[in-house]
Write a protein that holds these residues in place. Structure first.
Motif, mmCIF file in Angstrom:
data_model
loop_
_atom_site.group_PDB
_atom_site.id
_atom_site.type_symbol
_atom_site.label_atom_id
_atom_site.label_comp_id
_atom_site.label_asym_id
_atom_site.label_seq_id
_atom_site.Cartn_x
_atom_site.Cartn_y
_atom_site.Cartn_z
ATOM 1 N N TYR A 79 39.643 33.874 111.852
ATOM 2 C CA TYR A 79 40.679 34.312 110.785
ATOM 3 C C TYR A 79 41.946 34.815 111.618
ATOM 4 N N PRO A 80 42.957 33.638 111.544
ATOM 5 C CA PRO A 80 44.159 34.186 112.416
ATOM 6 C C PRO A 80 44.938 35.213 111.894
ATOM 7 N N ASP A 81 44.675 35.490 110.580
ATOM 8 C CA ASP A 81 45.486 36.815 110.175
ATOM 9 C C ASP A 81 44.843 38.287 110.491
ATOM 10 N N ILE A 82 43.662 38.167 111.020
ATOM 11 C CA ILE A 82 42.970 39.428 111.529
ATOM 12 C C ILE A 82 43.248 39.635 113.041
ATOM 13 N N ARG A 83 43.665 40.719 113.401
ATOM 14 C CA ARG A 83 44.177 40.872 114.844
ATOM 15 C C ARG A 83 43.673 42.206 115.257
ATOM 16 N N PHE A 84 43.172 42.207 116.616
ATOM 17 C CA PHE A 84 42.597 43.526 116.861
ATOM 18 C C PHE A 84 43.325 44.009 118.269
ATOM 19 N N PHE A 85 43.621 45.419 118.656
ATOM 20 C CA PHE A 85 44.085 45.893 119.776
ATOM 21 C C PHE A 85 43.290 46.850 120.022
ATOM 22 N N ASP A 86 42.642 46.531 121.349
ATOM 23 C CA ASP A 86 41.608 47.505 121.978
ATOM 24 C C ASP A 86 42.072 48.366 122.877
ATOM 25 N N VAL A 87 42.256 49.836 122.514
ATOM 26 C CA VAL A 87 42.593 50.863 123.421
ATOM 27 C C VAL A 87 41.659 51.126 124.382
ATOM 28 N N ALA A 88 42.237 51.190 125.827
ATOM 29 C CA ALA A 88 41.288 51.290 126.994
ATOM 30 C C ALA A 88 40.765 52.546 127.174
ATOM 31 N N ALA A 144 37.572 44.646 108.386
ATOM 32 C CA ALA A 144 38.867 43.908 108.269
ATOM 33 C C ALA A 144 38.665 42.469 107.497
ATOM 34 N N ARG A 145 37.481 41.964 107.665
ATOM 35 C CA ARG A 145 37.231 40.751 106.944
ATOM 36 C C ARG A 145 37.331 40.955 105.435
ATOM 37 N N HIS A 146 36.547 41.974 105.114
ATOM 38 C CA HIS A 146 36.446 42.367 103.693
ATOM 39 C C HIS A 146 37.821 42.649 103.139
ATOM 40 N N LEU A 147 38.462 43.378 103.717
ATOM 41 C CA LEU A 147 39.932 43.670 103.258
ATOM 42 C C LEU A 147 40.867 42.535 103.230
ATOM 43 N N HIS A 148 40.666 41.637 104.216
ATOM 44 C CA HIS A 148 41.674 40.342 104.239
ATOM 45 C C HIS A 148 41.131 39.417 103.175
ATOM 46 N N ARG A 149 39.747 39.308 102.928
ATOM 47 C CA ARG A 149 39.434 38.212 101.883
ATOM 48 C C ARG A 149 39.835 38.973 100.499
ATOM 49 N N GLU A 150 39.658 40.101 100.399
ATOM 50 C CA GLU A 150 39.765 40.842 99.204
ATOM 51 C C GLU A 150 41.304 40.858 98.804
ATOM 52 N N LYS A 151 42.271 41.107 99.596
ATOM 53 C CA LYS A 151 43.549 41.468 99.454
ATOM 54 C C LYS A 151 44.302 40.242 99.797
ATOM 55 N N GLY A 152 43.985 39.314 100.517
ATOM 56 C CA GLY A 152 44.752 38.150 100.822
ATOM 57 C C GLY A 152 45.836 38.533 101.640
ATOM 58 N N VAL A 153 45.689 39.648 102.432
ATOM 59 C CA VAL A 153 46.815 39.962 103.458
ATOM 60 C C VAL A 153 46.267 39.946 105.003
ATOM 61 N N PRO A 154 47.307 39.863 106.105
ATOM 62 C CA PRO A 154 47.063 40.130 107.415
ATOM 63 C C PRO A 154 46.336 41.626 107.424
ATOM 64 N N VAL A 155 45.224 41.889 108.595
ATOM 65 C CA VAL A 155 44.768 42.961 108.683
ATOM 66 C C VAL A 155 44.665 43.079 110.397
ATOM 67 N N GLY A 156 45.294 44.292 110.616
ATOM 68 C CA GLY A 156 45.309 44.649 112.071
ATOM 69 C C GLY A 156 44.652 46.000 112.249
ATOM 70 N N GLY A 190 50.957 43.274 107.266
ATOM 71 C CA GLY A 190 49.791 43.532 106.517
ATOM 72 C C GLY A 190 49.378 44.990 106.440
ATOM 73 N N ASP A 191 47.950 44.955 106.493
ATOM 74 C CA ASP A 191 47.474 46.405 106.562
ATOM 75 C C ASP A 191 47.017 46.750 107.904
ATOM 76 N N VAL A 192 47.207 47.846 108.482
ATOM 77 C CA VAL A 192 46.957 48.362 109.766
ATOM 78 C C VAL A 192 46.117 49.652 109.808
ATOM 79 N N TRP A 193 44.905 49.411 110.505
ATOM 80 C CA TRP A 193 43.845 50.579 110.422
ATOM 81 C C TRP A 193 43.564 50.793 111.849
ATOM 82 N N VAL A 194 43.278 52.307 112.323
ATOM 83 C CA VAL A 194 42.832 52.794 113.355
ATOM 84 C C VAL A 194 41.261 52.725 113.068
ATOM 85 N N ALA A 195 40.664 52.291 114.093
ATOM 86 C CA ALA A 195 39.093 52.396 113.870
ATOM 87 C C ALA A 195 38.836 53.176 115.378
ATOM 88 N N SER A 196 37.974 54.424 114.911
ATOM 89 C CA SER A 196 37.698 55.343 115.893
ATOM 90 C C SER A 196 36.376 55.932 115.788
#
Length: 458
Positions: free
Chosen positions: A142-151, A186-198, A111-117
Motif C-alpha cells: 500500500y504505497p499510500d500507507i506510511r509508518f513512522f516508528d518513534v524509537a 490504517a488499511r481499513h481507513l485507506h480502503r474505506e476513505k480512499g486517502v493516504p494514511v500515516g 491524508g489522515d495521520v494517527w498516533v498509535a500508542s
C-alpha cells in the motif's frame, strides 16, 4: 518566535526574496526540520498543517509547497514554526525550507495521520504471530500507507527533538516490523476513505499510562503527586545514571542468555554434589531471587521407550531443564510452554536427576511450578515431582540490578510524545491497560488526565 500569515503565491515569492536579502543567511548546519518532516511523510489533509524546525536565531525562514510560500523568522532559541494552508488528500508534493540553504522533503502525501500508542498490545508486530501473518505481509503493498516508528527511549525531562526515525512506505518488505493493530487500522481507513494514511508509532511493551503523561498533569493526581515531585526535584546526574543502568541491563541479558557459561559449572550433570544446598518446596510460594538452580533426584524401575513429558505448570521462569545431563528445554523469546519432552535416552533405571535453571529477567522474583500436576509422565507411569527440591542461587553471579525507567512516570511522555506533539493529525489510537490493572481504580482518573494532556499539547 513569530508565525506569519500565508501570502498569495505572487506576493510570496517577493516576500521570500526580501526576507533572504535583509537578513544574513543562516549557516547551513543550523537549518533543521523536526525529524517527522522527512521524505515519504503524510501530512494531515483539510487542516492547516504545522511545520517547525530550527535555524540561526533571528534568521529568516521560508517554507514552500506547491504554489505556496510561508515566511517566518527563527526565535531567540532558533526555533521557527509556520502553518501551511489546508490541502486536499493526495500527492506527491515536495516541501522546501529555505534559510541561507535549502532543505527538500520529497514524496509528501496529504491524508489522515494517527498516533498509535500504548504497551505491547499496540507494539506487537505483524510478524509476531498474526493469524495468516505470512499472507498478510505478502499482500501488504500500500504505497499510500506510511509508518513512522518513534524509537524506544526515556528521558527525565521533556525533549524537543527526536534523534532518529524515518517514514517508511507500507510494502511487504517493511510490513513485518509494523504494529499489527495500527496496520489493520490504517488499511481499513485507506480502503474505506480512499486517502493516504500515516501512522506515528509511539509504543513500548509493559508500560503504564502514567509513563505517557506529562509531569505537570500528573501533579494534579494525588496518587502520583509525591513521586513526580520527587523526580522533578531530584538533582541526580540522570545522564550518568541512565547510561550505567543501560550497561547493567546489557549485563543482565548476557547473564540470562549465556547458557554455555551457565552449564560450565556442571550443575546440570548427574554426578554434581548438591548435598550442601538448601531445600525449597515446589511450587514455591515465596519467590526466590537471582539465577536459581534446582535439582531433584528420583528413581525409575523401568524406562519407557516412548519417552516422557515433564510438566511444571507454566514455564515462565524456567530458563532451561536438564534430565540426566541432557538439555530437554531452553526458553527463547516469549514462549509460554507448559511441558517439555524428555527422550527415553536421557533417563536410566535407578536414580535420575532433573536440574532446572530458573530466573525472572523482568522482576527477579523467581517462581517455579504452579498448583496442579508437577510431574514426569510416560506411558502409564507418573513420577510426582512436587515437594522438596535442592536449590542454590549463588552458583552464578547475582542478577545485575536494573531499573525499568520505562515504568517511571513522565519518562515516555518526555522522550516519545513531547517531541512529536503538535504534528497535525486526525487523532490517536491507544491500546494499553495491563500494566495498570493492579491499580485499576486509579485508571478512572489517570487515563482521562492523559487524554486531556495530549489534547492540550496538540
Amino acid at each position: 518566535m513569530r508565525t506569519r500569515r500565508l501570502l498569495p503565491a505572487s506576493l510570496a515569492v517577493i516576500a521570500t526574496l526580501a526576507l533572504l536579502l535583509v537578513a544574513p543567511p543562516a549557516e547551513a548546519s543550523a537549518l533543521r526540520l523536526a525529524r517527522l518532516f522527512s521524505d515519504h511523510m503524510i501530512l494531515q489533509r483539510d487542516q492547516p498543517v504545522r511545520v517547525w524546525g530550527w535555524a540561526e536565531a533571528g534568521a529568516p525562514v521560508v517554507v514552500g509547497i506547491g504554489d505556496h510560500a510561508v515566511p517566518t523568522v527563527a526565535g531567540d532559541d532558533g526555533r521557527w514554526e509556520v502553518l501551511l494552508p489546508p490541502f486536499e488528500a493526495g500527492g506527491p508534493w515536495t516541501l522546501t525550507v529555505q534559510s541561507g540553504t535549502t532543505l527538500t522533503v520529497s514524496d509528501v502525501r496529504f491524508g489522515d495521520v494517527w498516533v498509535a500508542s500504548g504497551q505491547s498490545n499496540m507494539e506487537w508486530r505483524l510478524s509476531s504471530g498474526v493469524v495468516d501473518g505470512a499472507q498478510e505481509i505478502a499482500e501488504a503493498d500500500y504505497p499510500d500507507i506510511r509508518f513512522f516508528d518513534v524509537a524506544n527511549v526515556v528521558s527525565p525531562e521533556p525533549r524537543t527533538r527526536l534523534e532518529n526515525g524515518e517514514w517508511r512506505i507500507c510494502t511487504p518488505e517493511n510490513a513485518p516490523d509494523m504494529s499489527a493493530v495500527a496496520y489493520f487500522f490504517a488499511r481499513h481507513l485507506h480502503r474505506e476513505k480512499g486517502v493516504p494514511v500515516g501512522i506515528v508509532d509511539a509504543t513500548w511493551g509493559g508500560t503504564p499510562a502514567e509513563a505517557w503523561t506529562s509531569a505537570e498533569m500528573l501533579l494534579s493526581l494525588p496518587e502520583h503527586r509525591e513521586r513526580v515531585a520527587e523526580l522533578l526535584g531530584d538533582d541526580r546526574d540522570w545522564e550518568r545514571e541512565l547510561r550505567e543502568n543501560e550497561a547493567r541491563g546489557q549485563a543482565r541479558q548476557e547473564l540470562i542468555r549465556d547458557l554455555e557459561k551457565a552449564t560450565s559449572y556442571g550443575v546440570h550433570r548427574h554426578e554434581y554434589d548438591d548435598t550442601s544446598w538448601k531445600t525449597v518446596r515446589l511450587p514455591n510460594e515465596e519467590p526466590l531471587s537471582d539465577v536459581v538452580w534446582l535439582r531433584k533426584t528420583f528413581a525409575l524401575e523401568t524406562v519407557e521407550d516412548s519417552g516422557y513429558e515433564l510438566r511444571l505448570g507454566a514455564f515462565g521462569n524456567v530458563n532451561a531443564v536438564f534430565v540426566g545431563g541432557t538439555e530437554v528445554h531452553h526458553q527463547t523469546g516469549n514462549e509460554q510452554t507448559r511441558k517439555a519432552s524428555v527422550p527415553a535416552g536421557a533417563l536410566r533405571k535407578g536414580d535420575n536427576v532433573i536440574a532446572i535453571r530458573a530466573l525472572n529477567g523482568w522482576s527477579n522474583q523467581v517462581r517455579v511450578g504452579e498448583p496442579g500436576p508437577v510431574e514426569l509422565r510416560g506411558g502409564d507411569s507418573v513420577v510426582d515431582l512436587e515437594g522438596e527440591w535442592r536449590y542454590n542461587n549463588t552458583v552464578e553471579p547475582p542478577m545485575p540490578e536494573y531499573v525499568r525507567y520505562s515504568h517511571t512516570p513522565t519518562f515516555h511522555y518526555n522522550a516519545m510524545i513531547a517531541p512529536i506533539a503538535g504534528y497535525t493529525l486526525k487523532g490517536a489510537i491507544w491500546y494499553q491497560g495491563e500494566s495498570n490493572a493492579g491499580r485499576a481504580h486509579a485508571y478512572r482518573t489517570l487515563f482521562p488526565t492523559m487524554i486531556q494532556d495530549w489534547r492540550v499539547r496538540w
